[in-house]
Design a protein around this motif. Structure first.
Motif, PDB file in Angstrom:
ATOM      1  N   ILE A  76       0.817  -1.215   0.000  1.00  0.00           N
ATOM      2  CA  ILE A  76       0.000   0.000   0.000  1.00  0.00           C
ATOM      3  C   ILE A  76       0.857   1.275   0.000  1.00  0.00           C
ATOM      4  CG2 ILE A  76      -2.013  -1.120   1.003  1.00  0.00           C
ATOM      5  CD1 ILE A  76      -1.260   0.057   3.711  1.00  0.00           C
ATOM      6  N   ASN A  77       2.155   1.133   0.283  1.00  0.00           N
ATOM      7  CA  ASN A  77       3.109   2.232   0.103  1.00  0.00           C
ATOM      8  C   ASN A  77       2.721   3.507   0.844  1.00  0.00           C
ATOM      9  OD1 ASN A  77       5.556   3.154  -0.943  1.00  0.00           O
ATOM     10  ND2 ASN A  77       4.556   4.174  -2.654  1.00  0.00           N
ATOM     11  N   THR A  78       2.138   3.378   2.007  1.00  0.00           N
ATOM     12  CA  THR A  78       1.626   4.550   2.715  1.00  0.00           C
ATOM     13  C   THR A  78       2.712   5.429   3.311  1.00  0.00           C
ATOM     14  OG1 THR A  78       1.237   3.027   4.546  1.00  0.00           O
ATOM     15  CG2 THR A  78      -0.677   3.690   3.253  1.00  0.00           C
ATOM     16  N   ARG A  79       3.923   4.902   3.449  1.00  0.00           N
ATOM     17  CA  ARG A  79       4.979   5.749   4.016  1.00  0.00           C
ATOM     18  C   ARG A  79       5.302   6.918   3.096  1.00  0.00           C
ATOM     19  NH1 ARG A  79      10.369   2.855   5.711  1.00  0.00           N
ATOM     20  NH2 ARG A  79       8.854   1.180   6.021  1.00  0.00           N
ATOM     21  N   SER A  80       4.939   6.806   1.824  1.00  0.00           N
ATOM     22  CA  SER A  80       5.199   7.891   0.873  1.00  0.00           C
ATOM     23  C   SER A  80       4.050   8.891   0.802  1.00  0.00           C
ATOM     24  CB  SER A  80       5.432   7.304  -0.522  1.00  0.00           C
ATOM     25  OG  SER A  80       4.222   6.809  -1.073  1.00  0.00           O
ATOM     26  N   LEU A  81       2.975   8.636   1.565  1.00  0.00           N
ATOM     27  CA  LEU A  81       1.770   9.466   1.459  1.00  0.00           C
ATOM     28  C   LEU A  81       1.623  10.401   2.650  1.00  0.00           C
ATOM     29  CD1 LEU A  81      -0.859   6.779   0.331  1.00  0.00           C
ATOM     30  CD2 LEU A  81       0.550   8.271  -1.114  1.00  0.00           C
ATOM     31  N   ALA A  82       0.902  11.485   2.435  1.00  0.00           N
ATOM     32  CA  ALA A  82       0.482  12.334   3.544  1.00  0.00           C
ATOM     33  C   ALA A  82      -0.512  11.572   4.412  1.00  0.00           C
ATOM     34  CB  ALA A  82      -0.142  13.622   3.015  1.00  0.00           C
ATOM     35  N   ALA A  83      -0.679  12.022   5.632  1.00  0.00           N
ATOM     36  CA  ALA A  83      -1.478  11.280   6.608  1.00  0.00           C
ATOM     37  C   ALA A  83      -2.897  10.997   6.123  1.00  0.00           C
ATOM     38  CB  ALA A  83      -1.507  12.048   7.930  1.00  0.00           C
ATOM     39  N   GLU A  84      -3.555  11.997   5.567  1.00  0.00           N
ATOM     40  CA  GLU A  84      -4.942  11.820   5.137  1.00  0.00           C
ATOM     41  C   GLU A  84      -5.050  10.767   4.036  1.00  0.00           C
ATOM     42  OE1 GLU A  84      -8.507  14.509   3.088  1.00  0.00           O
ATOM     43  OE2 GLU A  84      -6.851  15.488   4.138  1.00  0.00           O
ATOM     44  N   ASP A  85      -4.108  10.779   3.110  1.00  0.00           N
ATOM     45  CA  ASP A  85      -4.132   9.803   2.027  1.00  0.00           C
ATOM     46  C   ASP A  85      -3.791   8.411   2.537  1.00  0.00           C
ATOM     47  OD1 ASP A  85      -4.766  11.790   0.174  1.00  0.00           O
ATOM     48  OD2 ASP A  85      -2.664  12.259  -0.179  1.00  0.00           O
ATOM     49  N   ALA A  87      -4.447   7.243   5.498  1.00  0.00           N
ATOM     50  CA  ALA A  87      -5.639   6.766   6.190  1.00  0.00           C
ATOM     51  C   ALA A  87      -6.678   6.249   5.202  1.00  0.00           C
ATOM     52  CB  ALA A  87      -6.237   7.880   7.050  1.00  0.00           C
ATOM     53  N   ALA A  88      -6.908   7.008   4.137  1.00  0.00           N
ATOM     54  CA  ALA A  88      -7.905   6.599   3.143  1.00  0.00           C
ATOM     55  C   ALA A  88      -7.518   5.278   2.492  1.00  0.00           C
ATOM     56  CB  ALA A  88      -8.056   7.684   2.084  1.00  0.00           C
ATOM     57  N   ARG A  89      -6.237   5.090   2.223  1.00  0.00           N
ATOM     58  CA  ARG A  89      -5.797   3.854   1.576  1.00  0.00           C
ATOM     59  C   ARG A  89      -6.004   2.653   2.500  1.00  0.00           C
ATOM     60  NH1 ARG A  89      -0.602   3.983  -2.222  1.00  0.00           N
ATOM     61  NH2 ARG A  89      -2.059   5.414  -3.240  1.00  0.00           N
ATOM     62  N   LEU A 124      -1.361   6.487  13.376  1.00  0.00           N
ATOM     63  CA  LEU A 124      -2.434   6.706  12.403  1.00  0.00           C
ATOM     64  C   LEU A 124      -2.931   5.397  11.798  1.00  0.00           C
ATOM     65  CD1 LEU A 124      -4.030   8.773  10.503  1.00  0.00           C
ATOM     66  CD2 LEU A 124      -2.216   8.288   8.867  1.00  0.00           C
ATOM     67  N   GLU A 125      -2.002   4.576  11.287  1.00  0.00           N
ATOM     68  CA  GLU A 125      -2.449   3.398  10.546  1.00  0.00           C
ATOM     69  C   GLU A 125      -3.144   2.383  11.441  1.00  0.00           C
ATOM     70  OE1 GLU A 125      -0.194   2.734   6.587  1.00  0.00           O
ATOM     71  OE2 GLU A 125       1.355   2.855   8.128  1.00  0.00           O
ATOM     72  N   THR A 126      -2.600   2.119  12.603  1.00  0.00           N
ATOM     73  CA  THR A 126      -3.266   1.158  13.478  1.00  0.00           C
ATOM     74  C   THR A 126      -4.596   1.713  13.999  1.00  0.00           C
ATOM     75  OG1 THR A 126      -1.823   1.915  15.283  1.00  0.00           O
ATOM     76  CG2 THR A 126      -1.215  -0.125  14.152  1.00  0.00           C
ATOM     77  N   ASP A 127      -4.670   3.024  14.218  1.00  0.00           N
ATOM     78  CA  ASP A 127      -5.955   3.620  14.620  1.00  0.00           C
ATOM     79  C   ASP A 127      -7.013   3.422  13.535  1.00  0.00           C
ATOM     80  OD1 ASP A 127      -4.925   4.517  17.022  1.00  0.00           O
ATOM     81  OD2 ASP A 127      -4.688   6.603  16.365  1.00  0.00           O
ATOM     82  N   VAL A 128      -6.633   3.720  12.295  1.00  0.00           N
ATOM     83  CA  VAL A 128      -7.589   3.591  11.191  1.00  0.00           C
ATOM     84  C   VAL A 128      -7.992   2.138  10.989  1.00  0.00           C
ATOM     85  CG1 VAL A 128      -7.829   3.809   8.685  1.00  0.00           C
ATOM     86  CG2 VAL A 128      -6.870   5.689  10.017  1.00  0.00           C
ATOM     87  N   LEU A 129      -7.022   1.232  11.010  1.00  0.00           N
ATOM     88  CA  LEU A 129      -7.333  -0.185  10.819  1.00  0.00           C
ATOM     89  C   LEU A 129      -8.252  -0.697  11.929  1.00  0.00           C
ATOM     90  CD1 LEU A 129      -3.829  -1.477   9.698  1.00  0.00           C
ATOM     91  CD2 LEU A 129      -5.867  -1.198   8.264  1.00  0.00           C
TER      92      LEU A 129
END
Length: 472
Positions: A76-85, A87-89, A124-129
């Motif tokens: 999902i490559n989220t480390r390259s994304l801003a926080a909001e993006d 979370a959405a992914r 962020l990621e564990t909260d969203v998941l």
């Protein structure tokens, strides 16, 4: 404990600890499917013959759930994304995965795989998941945090996370990784780190700590009892100094989950190998690599950490390469960007007919005014590198591709080579550098090497390229 700024010999760190409790990989029993949401592609570096998806459509995820082995990665490559993006992914993947698992009639457990040097979107990621799992009727009792990666010299003792350097072991908060422009931190003790990253929402004393004494003296049953006591997404930080420690944890997790405890994992790469009951495999050699054919290769370098720059110097000493630089200030100027990329890719493609080629970004790191601005610059530079690699491989099919850096290797896999489904086939450095075999699309059959920015010594990149040259 020695002063944090003084490097410590690993033998000194390990002295006086309880003896290792030996657990064979074959003792790890099957549980629910392990689905690893990887915030960059480097989490595959410890395993072999595990599927990788770079797309998370319901159909792709159903394919992953049908593969043997009961585990797969979703890049999902989220480390390259801003926080909001980011979370959405994560939300998108959980929605699609829930539908896929329902259609296949199977259960799953989620691992949010991130960096063993503690960089990434946490909490962020564990909260969203956890929110999404709760919304789908799967409330989370505990968040198990296991960054240890012994292969690369990252171990956790008494909740303090240590990192190997050339001078010895150093607490993670004292390393260059802790000064990351986007994901920096101060704390080396994981309980304090959770408090720091949650900005005090979770107090350090409210974080459960599972120690080496718990793992080695208490064993799986004792640790399962601790895990089963978690409620309301309680963070749980876990020590580990070797694979046996992680396998004890894997047995305990299975026991706790089979008794109804719902856990979410935030882990480094080594956890995956232990959790699926896989032994460390020896690095691939020339004989195994011959399946990927001959031909010169392309090495793409985007990582800016000091180690990568040293490894590039080691590759130059090996020889047999031509280098082509993408100048970052030129890339950030819209009036010069496109022509610069076109020129570099044309020259690189021509050179690949006679030697291995390096396409790299200029080594001076350009940062922004704040973390978000720095991420924006990093994404712009990565996008240019991706375009240059894509244009190069269109002109000349490479015999192999090495991508150096986490964000770099993700973007090149998805946007340069258009890899959608692949299988990890093993490593080129023990537990650190993985080879993917794309199984669909135009890149099928190309050896794709995922080389993190923060592993190996100064000779590691040269060693990998030298090994790949033995294919012919």
């Amino acid at each position: 404990m020695p002063h944090p700024s003084t490097p410590v010999a690993i033998d000194e760190l390990l002295a006086g600890l309880p003896p290792v409790r030996s657990v064979e990989a074959a003792e790890i029993v099957d549980g629910p499917h392990l689905v690893i949401l990887d915030d960059d592609p480097t989490g595959t570096q410890t395993v072999a013959d595990v599927p990788v998806l770079t797309s998370w459509s319901t159909e792709d995820l159903r394919w992953g759930l049908r593969q043997p082995g009961r585990a797969f990665f979703v890049l999902i490559n989220t480390r390259s994304l801003a926080a909001e993006d980011a979370a959405a992914r994560n939300r998108e993947v959980v929605d699609a995965l829930t539908a896929a698992a329902r259609a296949e009639g199977v259960d799953f457990v989620l691992a949010s795989r991130s960096d063993s040097t503690l960089r990434g979107h946490f909490p962020l990621e564990t909260d969203v998941l956890a929110d999404e799992l709760d919304r789908h009727g799967r409330p989370v009792d505990g968040v198990v945090i296991v960054p240890a990666f012994p292969d690369a010299g990252r171990i956790t003792i008494d909740s303090v996370h240590w990192t190997r350097t050339a001078d010895g072991m150093v607490p993670a908060g004292e390393t260059e990784f802790a000064r990351d422009a986007s994901f920096g931190y101060r704390s080396s003790n994981l309980r304090d780190w959770v408090a720091e990253k949650t900005r005090g929402r979770v107090a350090a004393e409210d974080v459960m700590a599972i120690t080496l004494t718990d793992l080695r003296t208490g064993g799986p049953e004792h640790v399962a009892g601790l895990l089963s006591g978690a409620r309301d997404r309680r963070p749980i930080v876990v020590d580990a100094a070797c694979d046996d420690d992680l396998r004890v944890l894997a047995l305990a997790l299975h026991r706790a989950e089979s008794q109804g405890t719902r856990l979410l994992y935030r882990v480094g790469p080594a956890f995956v190998r232990a959790r699926i009951g896989q032994d460390a495999s020896p690095p691939l050699d020339g004989a195994a690599l011959r399946a990927y054919g001959a031909g010169h290769g392309l090495i793409a370098i985007g990582s800016h950490v000091g180690l990568t720059t040293a490894q590039l110097a080691g590759l130059r000493e090996l020889g047999g390469i031509e280098e082509f630089e993408l100048d970052v200030p030129t890339l950030l100027d819209p009036s010069t960007r496109d022509d610069h990329i076109a020129e570099v890719s044309a020259r690189a493609a021509q050179a690949m007919s006679r030697c291995d080629v390096v396409i790299r970004t200029s080594r001076t790191l350009v940062t922004g005014a704040d973390a978000d601005d720095s991420l924006t610059i990093a994404r712009a530079v990565s996008a240019a590198l991706v375009e240059a690699v894509a244009a190069t491989v269109r002109r000349h099919r490479p015999g192999f591709v090495v991508a150096k850096g986490g964000i770099t290797s993700s973007d090149i896999a998805t946007d340069s080579l258009h890899i959608r489904r692949a299988i990890t086939r093993g490593t080129l450095l023990p537990g650190m550098v993985s080879l993917w075999e794309p199984v669909t699309g135009a890149s099928a059959g190309i050896a794709y090497i995922v080389f993190p920015g923060n592993v190996g010594d100064e000779h590691a990149l040269a060693h990998v390229v030298r090994t790949l040259r033995t294919r012919g």
